[in-house]
Design a protein around this motif. Structure first.
Motif, PDB file in Angstrom:
ATOM      1  N   VAL B  68      41.400  37.891  42.602  1.00 16.33           N
ATOM      2  CA  VAL B  68      42.087  38.497  41.464  1.00 16.33           C
ATOM      3  C   VAL B  68      42.965  39.600  42.032  1.00 16.33           C
ATOM      4  CG1 VAL B  68      41.785  39.490  39.183  1.00 16.33           C
ATOM      5  CG2 VAL B  68      39.977  38.115  40.174  1.00 16.33           C
ATOM      6  N   PRO B  70      44.546  42.677  40.740  1.00 12.79           N
ATOM      7  CA  PRO B  70      44.823  43.622  39.669  1.00 12.79           C
ATOM      8  C   PRO B  70      45.853  44.678  40.067  1.00 12.79           C
ATOM      9  CG  PRO B  70      42.729  44.152  40.702  1.00 12.79           C
ATOM     10  CD  PRO B  70      43.246  42.915  41.373  1.00 12.79           C
ATOM     11  N   GLY B  71      46.767  44.953  39.146  1.00 13.09           N
ATOM     12  CA  GLY B  71      47.708  46.053  39.307  1.00 13.09           C
ATOM     13  C   GLY B  71      48.461  46.039  40.625  1.00 13.09           C
ATOM     14  N   GLY B  72      48.757  44.851  41.124  1.00 15.11           N
ATOM     15  CA  GLY B  72      49.551  44.751  42.333  1.00 15.11           C
ATOM     16  C   GLY B  72      48.773  45.081  43.590  1.00 15.11           C
ATOM     17  N   ALA B  73      47.464  45.346  43.483  1.00 20.01           N
ATOM     18  CA  ALA B  73      46.665  45.564  44.687  1.00 20.01           C
ATOM     19  C   ALA B  73      46.198  44.200  45.164  1.00 20.01           C
ATOM     20  CB  ALA B  73      45.466  46.450  44.375  1.00 20.01           C
ATOM     21  N   SER B 202      30.502  37.114  42.542  1.00 23.70           N
ATOM     22  CA  SER B 202      30.257  38.554  42.469  1.00 23.70           C
ATOM     23  C   SER B 202      30.941  39.126  41.234  1.00 23.70           C
ATOM     24  CB  SER B 202      30.778  39.249  43.724  1.00 23.70           C
ATOM     25  OG  SER B 202      32.184  39.307  43.700  1.00 23.70           O
ATOM     26  N   PHE B 203      31.980  38.444  40.795  1.00 17.78           N
ATOM     27  CA  PHE B 203      32.696  38.914  39.623  1.00 17.78           C
ATOM     28  C   PHE B 203      32.092  38.389  38.325  1.00 17.78           C
ATOM     29  CE2 PHE B 203      36.270  38.721  36.647  1.00 17.78           C
ATOM     30  CZ  PHE B 203      36.442  40.078  36.529  1.00 17.78           C
ATOM     31  N   ILE B 204      31.691  37.098  38.334  1.00 16.38           N
ATOM     32  CA  ILE B 204      31.165  36.478  37.109  1.00 16.38           C
ATOM     33  C   ILE B 204      29.750  36.976  36.796  1.00 16.38           C
ATOM     34  CG2 ILE B 204      30.363  34.313  36.113  1.00 16.38           C
ATOM     35  CD1 ILE B 204      32.561  32.856  37.420  1.00 16.38           C
ATOM     36  N   LEU B 373      44.334  46.761  27.989  1.00 15.10           N
ATOM     37  CA  LEU B 373      44.728  45.355  27.986  1.00 15.10           C
ATOM     38  C   LEU B 373      44.816  44.799  29.409  1.00 15.10           C
ATOM     39  CD1 LEU B 373      45.244  43.431  25.621  1.00 15.10           C
ATOM     40  CD2 LEU B 373      45.267  45.784  24.915  1.00 15.10           C
ATOM     41  N   ALA B 374      45.146  45.673  30.371  1.00 11.47           N
ATOM     42  CA  ALA B 374      45.127  45.220  31.761  1.00 11.47           C
ATOM     43  C   ALA B 374      43.697  44.920  32.176  1.00 11.47           C
ATOM     44  CB  ALA B 374      45.735  46.280  32.681  1.00 11.47           C
ATOM     45  N   GLY B 375      42.776  45.785  31.749  1.00 12.87           N
ATOM     46  CA  GLY B 375      41.371  45.582  32.088  1.00 12.87           C
ATOM     47  C   GLY B 375      40.833  44.286  31.490  1.00 12.87           C
ATOM     48  N   ILE B 376      41.149  44.076  30.224  1.00 13.64           N
ATOM     49  CA  ILE B 376      40.669  42.876  29.549  1.00 13.64           C
ATOM     50  C   ILE B 376      41.377  41.640  30.099  1.00 13.64           C
ATOM     51  CG2 ILE B 376      40.608  41.677  27.333  1.00 13.64           C
ATOM     52  CD1 ILE B 376      40.580  44.625  26.120  1.00 13.64           C
ATOM     53  N   ASP B 378      42.994  41.109  33.030  1.00  9.44           N
ATOM     54  CA  ASP B 378      42.640  40.733  34.398  1.00  9.44           C
ATOM     55  C   ASP B 378      41.253  40.099  34.457  1.00  9.44           C
ATOM     56  OD1 ASP B 378      44.958  41.398  35.737  1.00  9.44           O
ATOM     57  OD2 ASP B 378      44.340  43.450  36.139  1.00  9.44           O
ATOM     58  N   SER B 379      40.308  40.617  33.674  1.00 12.49           N
ATOM     59  CA  SER B 379      38.973  40.037  33.788  1.00 12.49           C
ATOM     60  C   SER B 379      38.874  38.703  33.057  1.00 12.49           C
ATOM     61  CB  SER B 379      37.887  41.023  33.357  1.00 12.49           C
ATOM     62  OG  SER B 379      38.084  41.427  32.042  1.00 12.49           O
ATOM     63  N   THR B 514      34.369  44.002  52.219  1.00  5.43           N
ATOM     64  CA  THR B 514      35.706  43.607  51.780  1.00  5.43           C
ATOM     65  C   THR B 514      35.948  42.145  52.154  1.00  5.43           C
ATOM     66  OG1 THR B 514      36.690  44.234  53.867  1.00  5.43           O
ATOM     67  CG2 THR B 514      36.621  45.922  52.145  1.00  5.43           C
TER      68      THR B 514
END
Lengths: 164, 536
Positions: B68, B70-73, B202-204, B373-376, B378-379, B514
């Motif tokens: 994923v 997020p935010g260009g990272a 790890s995300f789900i 809305l970015a948080g929602i 992206d996830s 990482t």
């Protein structure tokens, strides 16, 4: 509760929900800023964005009192301060954190900041606040996500001549 | 590779990169043709071997399924991994596991390009500021178009040049590599997808017991050789049970509030249905076109309002003020989050109609909505929906069948295009109430919980398919040779791939490793494993 301090003026957003929450194993989030705490829109929106984690939106004073009550509880809390000044307020109030990190500090319209990193803008006032935070014995890192490079923000502020 | 093939691959590769606007913004580009799985099909088509293309695409996709950004990272970029790694591996006739190994350094090269673009693009932002100030508004709103040049340069040329000039050498190079190193690379490529699945898990997975869903999916495929569709059905069934069981405690939150449309009268609106559609398309295509670290998507908001500014205001001064107040930092997940530009458009129209809305209220609303809305977004989207659809697609294509990529394309675009249109319109018509109503309905948490269960099960199933290990150890007792592989298969088929996937999950979720470090750990496992002949 272990408290992790994250300074980010985008508050709760993708990087926070996707990476930081699980990285710290956070059981809850506290967003700290006096203006945000009295803004009805942000107060309803922010808890909705937290992917199910309980979320408090608090002013600096409230946050100090509330976070102190968590001291002896198990688990971890991600504390998101909107500005370095908010973060400093928490430290001045006697809170202790496991680590201090700066996520995003987008330039605030009407100020003339220096871009310390492409994602972190800082005014001389901000730099002073960071230095005071560091004086509490913290090494402040400028990571957007946990995978970013581990750098000392204060050193970078010195390189940019924001601090002597 | 002919020059035409290389040019075509470079062109599509460029259009599929993260900041390219041409294919419905990120929807049909980055999130569709930009996925290595779909790219594999396209590259296979261009090079005349669709089946091999899809199998390679699937292998590379498995590695990056949990990524994923997020935010260009961005930890790793799949664009070069797919559009350079797959064609070169195909030309050289490498096995797909070597394509995976090849994709790793390319993905880091891609990240360097992303950072170059977002840094250089800050220049365009300041140029847009100046143009607005000078009243050159047409030029100002076209900045996202001009700014696309940097993305074109760093994508089109590397892909073209490396494919065209590299192809003749890559086969020679792979002949020069000693057999043992080849085995190491193949092993590395075969166990590496475990990192992709571990990252996704790890995300789900929110609590450790949810790993059981993963184990069920894994066992269904590894032990009973179930295909992916029944695995999916079982996942949906388990999710249904979970939701049914939990519904009692949820019922309070589940009361769906209808967004209030009170106070919005049709009469006197300045924007026609066509104007709103124009604004929607402007946003959807151009949202990331001049992505930059300083203001992120702000130039695209300026462009969106610029497409309808003539309907809102008559004087240049008013139009200048409109665009100027939207130049500060803006960033959200552009697809689910397209409800925010919808809200902005609605508020600006109200303001233009004479409603008492201060600049400050508009900017505050924008700022208040973009983060959540970015948080929602992206996830839910790159974090959940896309990897689950891709997992199902991978399951459908394990023998290189074209059904998998086609399934992904049709279902993803068939759901996301109507959904984004609906969200944008909701935001425009009902303003901030719409956002609150949708969020307060509990629907989002319901989707997210159900997706965790369905996702866990499906990911289990494809981990059993895509993580592979050939074991070498044998024990001799008299005449009889017993291989470790046979012993382990007797206990639990694919036990080593299962343990590797859980190891990746453990490293990422518990040890906070990482992606780069996890890749390295698996590289060491492959090298040492081959040296001691554990893997062959």
């Amino acid at each position: 509760m272990k408290l992790y301090l994250h300074i980010d003026n985008r508050l709760i957003h993708g990087q926070v929900t996707v990476t930081w929450c699980s990285f710290y194993g956070a059981n809850m989030i506290a967003v700290v800023n006096d203006k945000v705490a009295v803004d009805p829109i942000q107060k309803t929106m922010l808890p909705q964005a937290a992917r199910g984690l309980p979320t408090k939106v608090l002013g600096v004073k409230e946050a100090i009192d509330y976070l102190k009550t968590l001291e002896n509880q198990p688990g971890a809390a991600l504390v998101i301060a909107k500005t370095p000044q908010d973060a400093l307020g928490l430290l001045d109030g006697g809170l202790k954190f496991e680590s201090v990190n700066v996520g995003n500090q987008a330039p605030v319209p009407g100020t003339k900041p220096v871009m310390v990193f492409p994602w972190i803008a800082a005014t001389p006032e901000d730099a002073q606040a960071y230095q005071k935070i560091a004086a509490y014995g913290y090494r402040i890192t400028p990571k957007r996500t946990p995978a970013d490079r581990d750098i000392d923000l204060v050193e970078e502020l010195k390189k940019k001549k924001l601090l002597a | 590779m002919s020059i035409w093939q290389a040019l075509l691959i470079a062109l599509i590769g460029y259009m599929s990169s993260i900041y390219s606007p041409w294919l419905y913004g990120g929807l049909a580009g980055w999130y569709t043709t930009g996925r290595p799985f779909v790219a594999g099909m396209i590259i296979g088509l261009i090079l005349g071997d669709i089946k091999t293309g899809i199998m390679m695409g699937a292998a590379v996709q498995a590695l990056y399924i949990g990524l994923v950004t997020p935010g260009g990272a961005m930890p790793a970029d799949v664009n070069f991994a797919a559009y350079i790694g797959i064609p070169l591996a195909m030309i050289a006739g490498l096995p797909s596991s070597q394509a995976v190994a090849l994709s790793v350094p390319l993905s880091f090269f891609g990240v360097a390009m992303v950072y170059l673009v977002v840094t250089v693009n800050s220049l365009f932002v300041h140029w847009q500021d100046r143009l607005i100030e000078e009243g050159k508004l047409k030029a100002a709103i076209n900045v996202p178009v001009y700014g696309q040049i940097t993305n074109f340069i760093v994508r089109f040329f590397p892909i073209f040049l490396i494919n065209y000039f590299g192809a003749p050498y890559i086969s020679q190079l792979s002949n020069l590599i000693p057999p043992i190193v080849q085995t190491m690379l193949v092993t590395f490529g075969s166990i590496l997808p475990a990192v992709g699945f571990g990252l996704l898990l790890s995300f789900i997975v929110k609590e450790d017991f949810e790993l059981l869903y993963f184990l069920v999916g894994f066992a269904l495929v590894a032990v009973w050789k179930t295909s992916i569709v029944p695995v999916l059905l079982i996942g949906v069934f388990l999710a249904y049970l979970d939701i049914r069981y939990k519904r009692a405690e949820r019922s309070v939150a589940m009361v769906t509030e209808q967004p209030t449309t009170e106070g919005v009268t049709k009469e006197g609106l300045l924007l026609s249905g066509r104007d709103v559609r124009k604004a929607y398309f402007s946003w959807m295509f151009w949202n990331l076109s001049v992505q930059n670290m300083e203001r992120m998507q702000a130039p695209a908001i300026v462009r969106m309002l610029g497409t309808v500014m003539d309907k809102l205001y008559n004087t240049v001064e008013e139009k200048k003020a409109l665009l100027a107040r939207h130049t500060p930092f803006f960033n959200t997940e552009p697809n689910i989050g397209c409800i925010v530009p919808g809200v902005i458009l609605g508020m600006e129209e109200e303001k233009a109609r004479g409603a008492d809305i201060s600049d400050e209220i508009i900017i505050n609303t924008r700022t208040a909505l973009m983060g959540p809305l970015a948080g929602i977004g992206d996830s839910l989207l790159p974090g959940t929906y896309i990897p689950i659809l891709l997992s199902i697609g991978l399951g459908l294509s394990k023998d290189g069948s074209i059904v998998g990529p086609l399934f992904y394309i049709v279902v993803f675009l068939g759901t996301m295009i109507p959904l984004t249109m609906w969200l944008f319109n909701m935001g425009y018509r009902s303003g901030i109430n719409a956002v609150e109503a949708i969020l307060a309905s509990g629907l989002k948490d319901l989707i997210s919980d159900a997706a965790a269960i369905v996702g866990g099960t499906v990911v289990g199933g494809i981990s059993a398919t895509y993580v592979a290990a050939n074991l070498g150890w044998e024990f001799k007792s008299g005449e009889m040779v017993i291989s470790l592989q046979n012993i382990l298969d007797g206990i639990f088929p694919s036990l080593v791939p299962l343990l590797l996937t859980l190891l990746a999950y453990y490293l990422i979720a518990k040890r906070k490793s990482t992606i780069g470090r996890t890749f390295f750990v698996f590289f060491v496992i492959a090298v040492v494993g081959v040296l001691v002949r554990f893997f062959v």
